[in-house]
Design a protein around this motif. Structure first.
Motif, PDB file in Angstrom:
ATOM      1  N   ARG A 172      17.684   3.591   5.413  1.00  0.00           N
ATOM      2  CA  ARG A 172      16.746   3.822   5.464  1.00  0.00           C
ATOM      3  C   ARG A 172      16.822   5.268   5.500  1.00  0.00           C
ATOM      4  N   VAL A 173      15.924   6.309   4.661  1.00  0.00           N
ATOM      5  CA  VAL A 173      16.574   7.528   4.890  1.00  0.00           C
ATOM      6  C   VAL A 173      15.300   8.227   5.379  1.00  0.00           C
ATOM      7  N   THR A 174      15.824   9.210   6.889  1.00  0.00           N
ATOM      8  CA  THR A 174      14.269  10.246   6.830  1.00  0.00           C
ATOM      9  C   THR A 174      15.147  11.843   6.103  1.00  0.00           C
ATOM     10  N   SER A 175      14.241  12.413   5.984  1.00  0.00           N
ATOM     11  CA  SER A 175      14.549  13.475   5.243  1.00  0.00           C
ATOM     12  C   SER A 175      13.376  14.828   6.310  1.00  0.00           C
ATOM     13  N   ARG A 176      13.932  16.204   6.556  1.00  0.00           N
ATOM     14  CA  ARG A 176      13.654  17.011   6.973  1.00  0.00           C
ATOM     15  C   ARG A 176      13.932  17.943   6.171  1.00  0.00           C
ATOM     16  N   PRO A 177      12.258  18.466   5.199  1.00  0.00           N
ATOM     17  CA  PRO A 177      11.284  18.621   5.594  1.00  0.00           C
ATOM     18  C   PRO A 177      11.052  17.137   4.538  1.00  0.00           C
ATOM     19  N   ALA A 178       9.833  16.768   4.251  1.00  0.00           N
ATOM     20  CA  ALA A 178       9.883  15.502   4.039  1.00  0.00           C
ATOM     21  C   ALA A 178       9.990  15.586   2.306  1.00  0.00           C
ATOM     22  N   TRP A 179      11.404  14.172   1.473  1.00  0.00           N
ATOM     23  CA  TRP A 179      10.670  14.518   0.549  1.00  0.00           C
ATOM     24  C   TRP A 179      10.141  14.224  -0.507  1.00  0.00           C
ATOM     25  N   LYS A 180       9.948  15.172  -1.435  1.00  0.00           N
ATOM     26  CA  LYS A 180       8.892  14.787  -2.548  1.00  0.00           C
ATOM     27  C   LYS A 180       9.644  14.509  -3.599  1.00  0.00           C
ATOM     28  N   PRO A 181      10.004  13.552  -5.052  1.00  0.00           N
ATOM     29  CA  PRO A 181      10.507  13.652  -6.251  1.00  0.00           C
ATOM     30  C   PRO A 181      10.512  15.387  -6.301  1.00  0.00           C
ATOM     31  N   GLU A 182      10.183  16.093  -7.097  1.00  0.00           N
ATOM     32  CA  GLU A 182      10.728  17.267  -7.011  1.00  0.00           C
ATOM     33  C   GLU A 182      11.747  17.768  -6.223  1.00  0.00           C
ATOM     34  N   HIS A 183      12.031  17.467  -5.228  1.00  0.00           N
ATOM     35  CA  HIS A 183      13.675  17.582  -4.802  1.00  0.00           C
ATOM     36  C   HIS A 183      14.761  16.950  -5.586  1.00  0.00           C
ATOM     37  N   ASP A 240       0.449  -1.108   0.110  1.00  0.00           N
ATOM     38  CA  ASP A 240      -0.312  -0.363  -0.052  1.00  0.00           C
ATOM     39  C   ASP A 240       0.719   1.350  -0.136  1.00  0.00           C
ATOM     40  N   LYS A 241       2.194   1.180  -0.482  1.00  0.00           N
ATOM     41  CA  LYS A 241       3.265   2.389  -0.624  1.00  0.00           C
ATOM     42  C   LYS A 241       3.902   2.773  -1.601  1.00  0.00           C
ATOM     43  N   ASN A 242       3.786   4.244  -1.963  1.00  0.00           N
ATOM     44  CA  ASN A 242       3.865   4.796  -3.047  1.00  0.00           C
ATOM     45  C   ASN A 242       5.320   4.131  -3.739  1.00  0.00           C
ATOM     46  N   ILE A 243       5.765   3.926  -4.510  1.00  0.00           N
ATOM     47  CA  ILE A 243       6.891   2.909  -5.314  1.00  0.00           C
ATOM     48  C   ILE A 243       7.521   4.165  -6.073  1.00  0.00           C
ATOM     49  N   VAL A 244       8.367   4.832  -5.806  1.00  0.00           N
ATOM     50  CA  VAL A 244       9.616   5.743  -6.787  1.00  0.00           C
ATOM     51  C   VAL A 244      11.032   5.127  -7.533  1.00  0.00           C
ATOM     52  N   CYS A 245      11.222   5.466  -8.584  1.00  0.00           N
ATOM     53  CA  CYS A 245      12.295   4.245  -9.568  1.00  0.00           C
ATOM     54  C   CYS A 245      12.968   5.444  -9.942  1.00  0.00           C
ATOM     55  N   LEU A 246      14.293   5.621  -9.097  1.00  0.00           N
ATOM     56  CA  LEU A 246      15.246   6.564 -10.195  1.00  0.00           C
ATOM     57  C   LEU A 246      16.633   6.197 -10.775  1.00  0.00           C
TER      58      LEU A 246
END
Length: 125
Positions: free
Chosen positions: A110-121, A16-22
């Motif tokens: 495990r990656v913690t981002s502050r603020p929240a990561w978005k693909p456009e980042h 149920d999670k969003n998966i992004v491929c880069l």
């Protein structure tokens, strides 16, 4: 394990999670599964499977890596750090950075981002 197999396993583990491929779905070098995001976007937590990410910046973010499986070489500007399983690193993601797994298997991070990561980042350099 091939990346396609790893990607399929992530879909099973996190259905149920969003998966992004880069950089793209056809040849993913890095696969990101968002696990948690604060309602106010102050942080996010993700699992990243990294074979070899492309040099990029994440403007305005601070990222903390924790290697759950494998080994990872991370480059930040001119510096290089080797992270073993259980090892971690926090850095200003405005700097150009990229990472390479030290085996044919992707490293699980495990990656913690502050603020929240978005693909456009993810700004390729």
């Amino acid at each position: 394990m091939k990346r396609s197999v790893a990607l399929a396993l992530l879909h099973v583990e996190f259905p149920d999670k969003n998966i992004v491929c880069l950089p793209d779905d056809d040849d993913p070098q890095e696969v990101i599964v968002e696990l948690e995001r604060a309602e106010d976007d102050s942080y996010s937590v993700a699992i990243a499977l990294i074979q070899e990410s492309l040099p990029h910046r994440n403007p305005g973010l601070v990222e903390a890596y924790l290697v759950e499986e494998g080994q990872l070489v991370i480059y930040i500007d001119e510096d290089m750090e080797i992270l073993e399983q259980g090892g971690g690193l926090t850095f200003d993601a405005d700097h150009v950075h990229w990472a390479i797994a030290l085996s044919s298997e992707p490293a699980r991070v495990r990656v913690t981002s502050r603020p929240a990561w978005k693909p456009e980042h993810n700004v390729l350099v």
